[in-house]
Scaffold this motif. Structure first.
Motif, PDB file in Angstrom:
ATOM      1  N   TYR A 167      -3.083  -3.128  -5.669  1.00 31.92           N
ATOM      2  CA  TYR A 167      -3.772  -1.991  -6.289  1.00 31.92           C
ATOM      3  C   TYR A 167      -2.856  -1.071  -7.092  1.00 31.92           C
ATOM      4  N   GLY A 168      -1.528  -1.201  -6.979  1.00 32.03           N
ATOM      5  CA  GLY A 168      -0.620  -0.370  -7.764  1.00 32.03           C
ATOM      6  C   GLY A 168      -0.792   1.104  -7.468  1.00 32.03           C
ATOM      7  N   TRP A 169      -1.008   1.872  -8.527  1.00 29.73           N
ATOM      8  CA  TRP A 169      -1.172   3.317  -8.373  1.00 29.73           C
ATOM      9  C   TRP A 169      -2.380   3.664  -7.509  1.00 29.73           C
ATOM     10  N   GLY A 170      -3.337   2.739  -7.416  1.00 28.03           N
ATOM     11  CA  GLY A 170      -4.511   2.995  -6.585  1.00 28.03           C
ATOM     12  C   GLY A 170      -4.163   3.161  -5.115  1.00 28.03           C
ATOM     13  N   ALA A 171      -3.191   2.382  -4.614  1.00 20.37           N
ATOM     14  CA  ALA A 171      -2.771   2.512  -3.223  1.00 20.37           C
ATOM     15  C   ALA A 171      -2.125   3.871  -2.986  1.00 20.37           C
ATOM     16  N   PHE A 172      -1.292   4.299  -3.938  1.00 20.92           N
ATOM     17  CA  PHE A 172      -0.693   5.633  -3.839  1.00 20.92           C
ATOM     18  C   PHE A 172      -1.776   6.707  -3.886  1.00 20.92           C
ATOM     19  N   GLY A 173      -2.724   6.569  -4.795  1.00 23.27           N
ATOM     20  CA  GLY A 173      -3.798   7.548  -4.913  1.00 23.27           C
ATOM     21  C   GLY A 173      -4.631   7.659  -3.651  1.00 23.27           C
ATOM     22  N   LEU A 175      -3.554   7.269  -0.569  1.00 19.15           N
ATOM     23  CA  LEU A 175      -2.789   8.064   0.395  1.00 19.15           C
ATOM     24  C   LEU A 175      -2.822   9.545   0.050  1.00 19.15           C
ATOM     25  N   VAL A 176      -2.746   9.869  -1.244  1.00 20.68           N
ATOM     26  CA  VAL A 176      -2.845  11.267  -1.669  1.00 20.68           C
ATOM     27  C   VAL A 176      -4.215  11.827  -1.309  1.00 20.68           C
ATOM     28  N   ALA A 177      -5.273  11.056  -1.570  1.00 23.49           N
ATOM     29  CA  ALA A 177      -6.632  11.497  -1.247  1.00 23.49           C
ATOM     30  C   ALA A 177      -6.782  11.705   0.261  1.00 23.49           C
ATOM     31  N   ALA A 178      -6.185  10.812   1.051  1.00 27.39           N
ATOM     32  CA  ALA A 178      -6.257  10.960   2.509  1.00 27.39           C
ATOM     33  C   ALA A 178      -5.557  12.232   2.961  1.00 27.39           C
ATOM     34  N   ALA A 179      -4.388  12.538   2.357  1.00 26.81           N
ATOM     35  CA  ALA A 179      -3.666  13.770   2.703  1.00 26.81           C
ATOM     36  C   ALA A 179      -4.489  15.002   2.335  1.00 26.81           C
ATOM     37  N   ALA A 180      -5.141  14.960   1.174  1.00 21.66           N
ATOM     38  CA  ALA A 180      -5.981  16.090   0.754  1.00 21.66           C
ATOM     39  C   ALA A 180      -7.178  16.258   1.686  1.00 21.66           C
ATOM     40  N   LEU A 263       3.503  20.066   0.368  1.00 20.32           N
ATOM     41  CA  LEU A 263       4.774  19.344   0.467  1.00 20.32           C
ATOM     42  C   LEU A 263       4.715  18.029  -0.294  1.00 20.32           C
ATOM     43  N   LEU A 264       3.566  17.372  -0.289  1.00 21.91           N
ATOM     44  CA  LEU A 264       3.416  16.145  -1.063  1.00 21.91           C
ATOM     45  C   LEU A 264       3.568  16.428  -2.554  1.00 21.91           C
ATOM     46  N   CYS A 265       2.958  17.505  -3.032  1.00 20.40           N
ATOM     47  CA  CYS A 265       3.134  17.884  -4.437  1.00 20.40           C
ATOM     48  C   CYS A 265       4.596  18.205  -4.732  1.00 20.40           C
ATOM     49  N   HIS A 266       5.247  18.864  -3.795  1.00 19.15           N
ATOM     50  CA  HIS A 266       6.678  19.133  -3.936  1.00 19.15           C
ATOM     51  C   HIS A 266       7.459  17.828  -4.078  1.00 19.15           C
ATOM     52  N   GLY A 267       7.087  16.833  -3.279  1.00 22.48           N
ATOM     53  CA  GLY A 267       7.735  15.533  -3.385  1.00 22.48           C
ATOM     54  C   GLY A 267       7.509  14.881  -4.732  1.00 22.48           C
TER      55      GLY A 267
END
Length: 436
Positions: A167-173, A175-180, A263-267
């Motif tokens: 999924y590329g960027w989709g897999a990263f997205g 995880l970001v959605a889950a954190a949000a 913190l994720l945005c900071h990363g």
């Protein structure tokens, strides 16, 4: 030792990404320096400079650079796992991968735990674990949280790398959605305990960026940095997130424990920033002398990280024993003491590294046979829980049953030590079986 470093540096293949090695050393070095600088020790206890001078909390947006280390880890883990997978097509390489990636991490960590565990028992038997000594016994274990998170990243590399490859960027997205979502449930709906999920989602998202870099998919780092910085600033300005990107004593909400979307945005902004510096950084580390320094530092970085707080507390202990006045933090006299204190901490750390660095040298590894995966998974789980538990409870009160809550389970120091050591032995056993 100098000749071996020179030989290693000279033997480096031209295809190696030396900038990644520079980032690994620089990120750990920045964390160590930050800890030395922020510690505010007086005769009454150990505090935090950022709590004394809240205006300085903005510097954590530069000094909280641990996301860069986890990003580098993702890059390295992707290359390592793919290399093992190519060498052993058609079989499981999980146990061999864990042992290969964790030797230089777990061996020095277990030595650190054993040495400090034994010292804590002796101190308690002698009745000297009160006051500043008791605080020190808890404080020296705190950096182990980083080891625990890193263990989780290594453990989850195979499945998350598979998701990345599909999924590329989709897999990263995702995880970001889950954190949000976790932060929404936590702050907007008050769902209890859900915040602990972000120990996984936030740090694994940063780790996933390393996979993307390994495949050359971070093509516009300026956009990543801008989005991350703007997101972090907006969340801090408008939401319930504190300014500091490190934990602060007594705060109701921390961006670090558990990690938050801020913190994720900071990363994100840090990853974008270091990628923007890739060109000049690569040219800098391409110099022979610089590269030799990086090679030498990488060979002892984990040992130095594990023992740097021990060195700092040793310096403060010597000052108290010699009757040196410890000024009030953030005063002129305190700032005047900072340079000699840090120089002394560097010297003591160097001595400790000289004693313990041999445990950071890995034994040779080879492709696995496809066996040992379940044992390795059990081992790394026990090791992760033990290390995280010890980072919370510390080495104090070993004989008193002092405990801390790890997610929803109470853990004592002896139980944490047993889990960490037992898990490490299982990982070693499974890795060796896989190589047989």
């Amino acid at each position: 030792m100098g000749s071996s470093v020179r030989e290693l540096a000279a033997a480096t293949p031209g295809t190696r990404d030396r900038y990644i090695d520079l980032l690994r050393v620089a990120s750990l070095g920045t964390v160590v320096f930050g800890h030395w600088l922020m510690a505010a020790v007086t005769g009454d206890g150990i505090g935090n400079l950022l709590a004394v001078v809240p205006e300085l909390q903005v510097v954590t947006w530069a000094l909280q650079i641990m996301p860069v280390f986890f990003f580098v880890g993702g890059f390295s883990h992707a290359l390592s796992y793919r290399s093992l997978r190519r060498k052993q097509a058609g079989g499981s390489v999980y146990a061999a991968f864990l042992r290969a990636r964790l030797q230089r991490l777990l061996r020095p960590t277990m030595v650190f735990i054993l040495v400090w565990g034994a010292a804590a028992l002796v101190v308690q038997l002698l009745g000297g674990d009160g006051g500043l000594t008791g605080v020190a016994l808890r404080l020296v274990a705190q950096p182990l949280w980083f080891i625990g998170i890193y263990l989780a990243m290594v453990a989850f590399t195979p499945p998350l790398l598979a998701l990345h490859e599909r999924y590329g960027w989709g897999a990263f997205g995702a995880l970001v959605a889950a954190a949000a979502l976790v932060d929404t449930l936590r702050f907007a709906l008050g769902v209890p305990f859900v915040e602990f999920l972000n120990f996984a989602f936030v740090w694994l998202a940063v780790h996933q960026l390393g996979f993307l870099r390994a495949d050359g998919r971070i093509r516009v780092p300026a956009a990543l940095a801008a989005v991350g910085l703007a997101g972090a600033a907006a969340l801090v300005a408008l939401g319930p997130y504190p300014l500091s990107m490190v934990g602060m004593p007594g705060e109701k909400v921390s961006n670090m424990a558990p990690p938050t979307l801020a913190l994720l945005c900071h990363g994100l902004w840090l990853v974008g920033a270091v990628e923007l510096l890739k060109g000049p950084g690569t040219r800098f580390v391409g110099r022979a002398r610089v590269w030799r320094t990086v090679v030498a530092a990488n060979g002892m970085a984990m040992t130095a990280f594990l023992w740097h707080l021990t060195a700092m507390l040793g310096v403060y202990g010597a000052m108290l024993a010699l009757g040196v006045t410890l000024p009030e933090p953030a005063t002129g006299a305190w700032w005047a003491q900072v340079p000699p204190r840090i120089v002394a901490a560097v010297a003591v750390t160097a001595l400790l590294v000289a004693v313990f660095r041999t445990f950071e040298r890995p034994a040779p590894t080879a492709p696995g046979s496809g066996s040992g995966g379940p044992v390795a998974a059990l081992g790394i789980t026990l090791c992760l829980l033990g290390v995280l538990g010890l980072s919370m409870v510390g080495f104090g009160g070993m004989l008193e049953g002092r405990s801390a809550v790890l997610v929803a389970v109470r853990v004592t120091a002896p139980a944490a030590v047993a889990m960490a050591l037992g898990g490490w032995l299982l990982v070693e056993r499974a890795g060796r079986a896989a190589r047989a």
